[in-house]
Design a protein around this motif. Structure first.
Motif, PDB file in Angstrom:
ATOM      1  N   ILE A   1      27.647  36.515  -0.978  1.00 36.76           N
ATOM      2  CA  ILE A   1      28.672  35.513  -1.316  1.00 36.76           C
ATOM      3  C   ILE A   1      29.633  35.331  -0.136  1.00 36.76           C
ATOM      4  O   ILE A   1      29.958  34.195   0.261  1.00 36.76           O
ATOM      5  CB  ILE A   1      29.462  35.958  -2.566  1.00 36.76           C
ATOM      6  N   ILE A   2      30.077  36.442   0.425  1.00 40.30           N
ATOM      7  CA  ILE A   2      31.018  36.355   1.559  1.00 40.30           C
ATOM      8  C   ILE A   2      30.341  35.642   2.737  1.00 40.30           C
ATOM      9  O   ILE A   2      30.938  34.797   3.404  1.00 40.30           O
ATOM     10  CB  ILE A   2      31.504  37.759   1.964  1.00 40.30           C
ATOM     11  N   GLY A   3      29.077  36.000   2.962  1.00 36.89           N
ATOM     12  CA  GLY A   3      28.339  35.381   4.068  1.00 36.89           C
ATOM     13  C   GLY A   3      28.213  33.880   3.887  1.00 36.89           C
ATOM     14  O   GLY A   3      28.455  33.100   4.823  1.00 36.89           O
ATOM     15  N   ILE A   4      27.856  33.469   2.659  1.00 31.56           N
ATOM     16  CA  ILE A   4      27.699  32.030   2.403  1.00 31.56           C
ATOM     17  C   ILE A   4      29.046  31.320   2.551  1.00 31.56           C
ATOM     18  O   ILE A   4      29.147  30.251   3.160  1.00 31.56           O
ATOM     19  CB  ILE A   4      27.105  31.791   0.994  1.00 31.56           C
ATOM     20  N   ARG A   5      30.087  31.954   1.997  1.00 30.79           N
ATOM     21  CA  ARG A   5      31.413  31.335   2.103  1.00 30.79           C
ATOM     22  C   ARG A   5      31.832  31.208   3.567  1.00 30.79           C
ATOM     23  O   ARG A   5      32.506  30.258   3.961  1.00 30.79           O
ATOM     24  CB  ARG A   5      32.450  32.172   1.347  1.00 30.79           C
TER      25      ARG A   5
END
Lengths: 304, 319
Positions: free
Chosen positions: A77-81
């Motif tokens: 999630i952090i990576g995509i964000r």
């Protein structure tokens, strides 16, 4: 017993040929630590054992799965964000904790028996109790070990999410100003959930030497107990039925999460117990911890 | 704390342990000097209970005990800091290496991590587990496991080590090596050893002081040399009418039996020697031999334990 190592070894180490090595017994003259050191040593040893470190690969499967399932979604999630922009806005601490709860249950079901059952089955307890520790020290080390393991799942992934959110915010300092108590909430929730799952897991594991049985009883007990209490609560109409929710063990983690982070549960509003104040569940966790601690202590006091 | 050579390492005063109506130990009074001490008795005699009491693992029902000057009920931690324990039963985890486990036990006894690792390697070497220490314990033979159990008991360099049936389940060669190892621990390393066993031979070969227990009671204790020497019958060989000589001895109050062509006179006290001399002189019989019959520990054991057990000595003879 030879007192002279092999000549080949001597030659390799550059020692003179034929040199005699004195490997006579030496008395230990070094530092000796106290009980706290022994408790720390047992804690670390138990953590390593539960993680399957220096054990066969099958012992590592569950820990690897749990850690992967805990950290990977947060990291993704952090990576995509970071690369795509704001996505999965609904993925907050509350929903993360709801997802982590079953993982904590599985980890406690696997790790608590790993910590206690082997010592009883393999009869290692007399060796521990013949050391300069009390039975309380032994239990303290085991509780600490399981607490560290569960805490690493209940605290680190949410902290990772917090760090990600902070770094990805337009103004990280502004984000920190706006969320002053977020870390405190994470620590509080993680600690309470860890204590809750660890206490029940350890007390059940203290009654059997078989790991599989302990794990099955643990999961079965929480599931069946919760189902029975919920069925009972739904069957009666008395005003006190809401208080039955306090002893519905499977719901306690969810209520704690709701209380600390606010809002309703991601898995739906509770059918009963909704009117109860969140802090009541704090007492439930404390009560569970005390009762399990006393039962475990009595159990090990009787152990010879 | 190194105990003074003359000070008793173990003192028991009216020590009693009962589990409900079952009395495991019954009013033990004893003082045990440093050295190699044998705790001998049939299975169920109370040996393991005594060890647990001395380690402060269980509380006595009555009485008190001290080990190395520490009260076992009050100062169990201090007792266990200075003692080691090798239990009778299997007690080793299978899924770790010997080096890891013994190192862990050293840490549990207060040694810092690095010192514990070094010490574990050194003690395992002295116990005959060298390269094998990196193998999982479950791959070990019974003999190797016993060595690892011994290593964990002495890894923290205790002043006193309790060994509960250390040769249990070992083959003859392994047993020999284990007894040799125990001898070294006591004689070369200087650790006082309390060896609990129901094998007479083990105790006789290793120990210089013996405690005989049966049905929870201490039936005999003392230095082995004294126990096997003092109270044997007096063997008398005469040149002349042995039958008449025997009758005369009996008439003068002696208890006499025939033994391998000689007369065995019960050694009640040293006055018996005067009776034998005077009788020989009166009957004009020449005394060709006169000596105290040496007894083995087995004789002492059988005599004492039979008296308590009412016929069964409950002992296993090795070999």
């Amino acid at each position: 017993m030879s007192s002279v190592p092999g000549e080949a070894g001597a030659a390799q180490s550059g020692a003179r040929y034929g040199e005699v090595f004195d490997r006579g017994y030496q008395h230990y003259e070094g530092r000796r630590e106290g009980r706290a050191h022994a408790v720390r040593a047992l804690t670390l040893y138990s953590v390593r054992g539960a993680l399957g470190i220096k054990k066969r690969w099958t012992a590592k499967i569950i820990p690897i799965f749990i850690y992967a399932a805990s950290f990977l979604p947060v990291a993704v999630i952090i990576g995509i964000r970071a690369f795509v922009g704001p996505v999965a806005e609904g993925f907050n601490y509350s929903s993360l904790y709801v997802a982590l709860s079953p993982l904590l249950l599985i980890l406690a079901a696997a790790a608590a028996p790993e910590m206690l059952c082997d010592d009883r089955r393999e009869n290692v307890l007399p060796l521990y109790f013949s050391r300069a520790i009390t039975r309380g020290d032994y239990l303290l080390a085991k509780i600490a070990a399981l607490g560290i393991l569960l805490g690493s799942i209940a605290i680190l992934p949410p902290l990772l999410l917090f760090i990600g959110n902070t770094l990805l915010a337009e103004s990280p300092l502004g984000y920190l100003r706006d969320q002053p108590d977020e870390v405190g909430r994470i620590l509080a929730t993680g600690t309470l959930l860890s204590i809750f799952y660890a206490a029940i897991g350890l007390v059940i594991a203290s009654f059997t030497a078989r790991k599989g049985v302990a794990a099955a009883i643990y999961i079965g007990f929480i599931t069946i107990e919760t189902a029975i209490v919920e069925a009972l609560a739904n069957a009666i109409t008395a005003s006190w039925r809401d208080f039955l929710d306090l002893i519905s063990l499977g719901n306690v983690p969810d209520r704690i999460i709701n209380w600390v982070f606010g809002g309703t549960s991601a898995v739906g509003a509770p059918p009963v117990g909704a009117p109860l104040q969140g802090w009541l569940y704090l007492f439930v966790v404390a009560g569970v911890a005390v009762i399990c601690g006393v039962v475990m202590y009595q159990r090990y006091l009787a152990e010879e | 704390m190194e105990p003074h050579r003359d000070e008793p390492v173990i003192i028991c005063r009216g020590l009693r342990k009962a589990y409900g109506s079952v009395v495991a130990l019954d009013h033990l009074d004893l003082e045990v000097p440093p050295g190699a001490i044998g705790l001998l008795g049939p299975n169920g005699a109370g040996k393991s209970t005594l060890i647990k009491l001395l380690l402060g693992l269980i509380r006595p029902t009555e009485g008190e005990a001290s080990v190395l000057g520490f009260d076992t009920a009050r100062d169990g931690i201090q007792v266990r800091q200075r003692t080691g324990y090798m239990p009778e039963s299997d007690c080793l985890p299978g899924d770790v290496t010997a080096a890891d486990f013994v190192g862990h036990m050293a840490q549990m006894s207060g040694l810092p991590a690095r010192a514990a690792r070094l010490r574990a390697a050194e003690v395992l070497y002295h116990c005959g587990v060298d390269e094998e220490r990196y193998r999982l314990i479950r791959e070990f033979s019974t003999g190797m496991k016993q060595r690892v159990k011994l290593a964990q008991a002495i890894v923290h360099d205790p002043d006193l080590v309790f060994l509960d049936e250390p040769t249990n389940g070992m083959d003859p060669q392994g047993r020999e090596e284990m007894l040799e190892l125990i001898n070294r621990i006591h004689r070369e390393i200087g650790i006082t050893v309390l060896l609990s066993s129901h094998l007479l031979d083990d105790v006789e070969r290793v120990c210089d002081y013996v405690l005989l227990v049966a049905q929870g009671r201490l039936v005999q204790h003392g230095p082995v040399r004294e126990l096997i020497a003092g109270a044997g019958d007096i063997l008398v060989e005469v040149d002349g009418d042995a039958a008449r000589f025997r009758e005369a001895l009996v008439a003068r109050g002696a208890t006499v039996t025939a033994s391998d062509g000689m007369l065995a006179v019960k050694h009640t006290d040293d006055l018996v020697f005067d009776v034998i001399r005077d009788t020989a002189a009166d009957l004009d019989v020449a005394l060709r031999g006169l000596r105290i019959q040496s007894r083995s520990l087995e004789d002492v054991y059988v005599q004492q334990v039979l008296a308590v057990n009412g016929g069964s000595d409950g002992v296993e003879r090795a070999g």
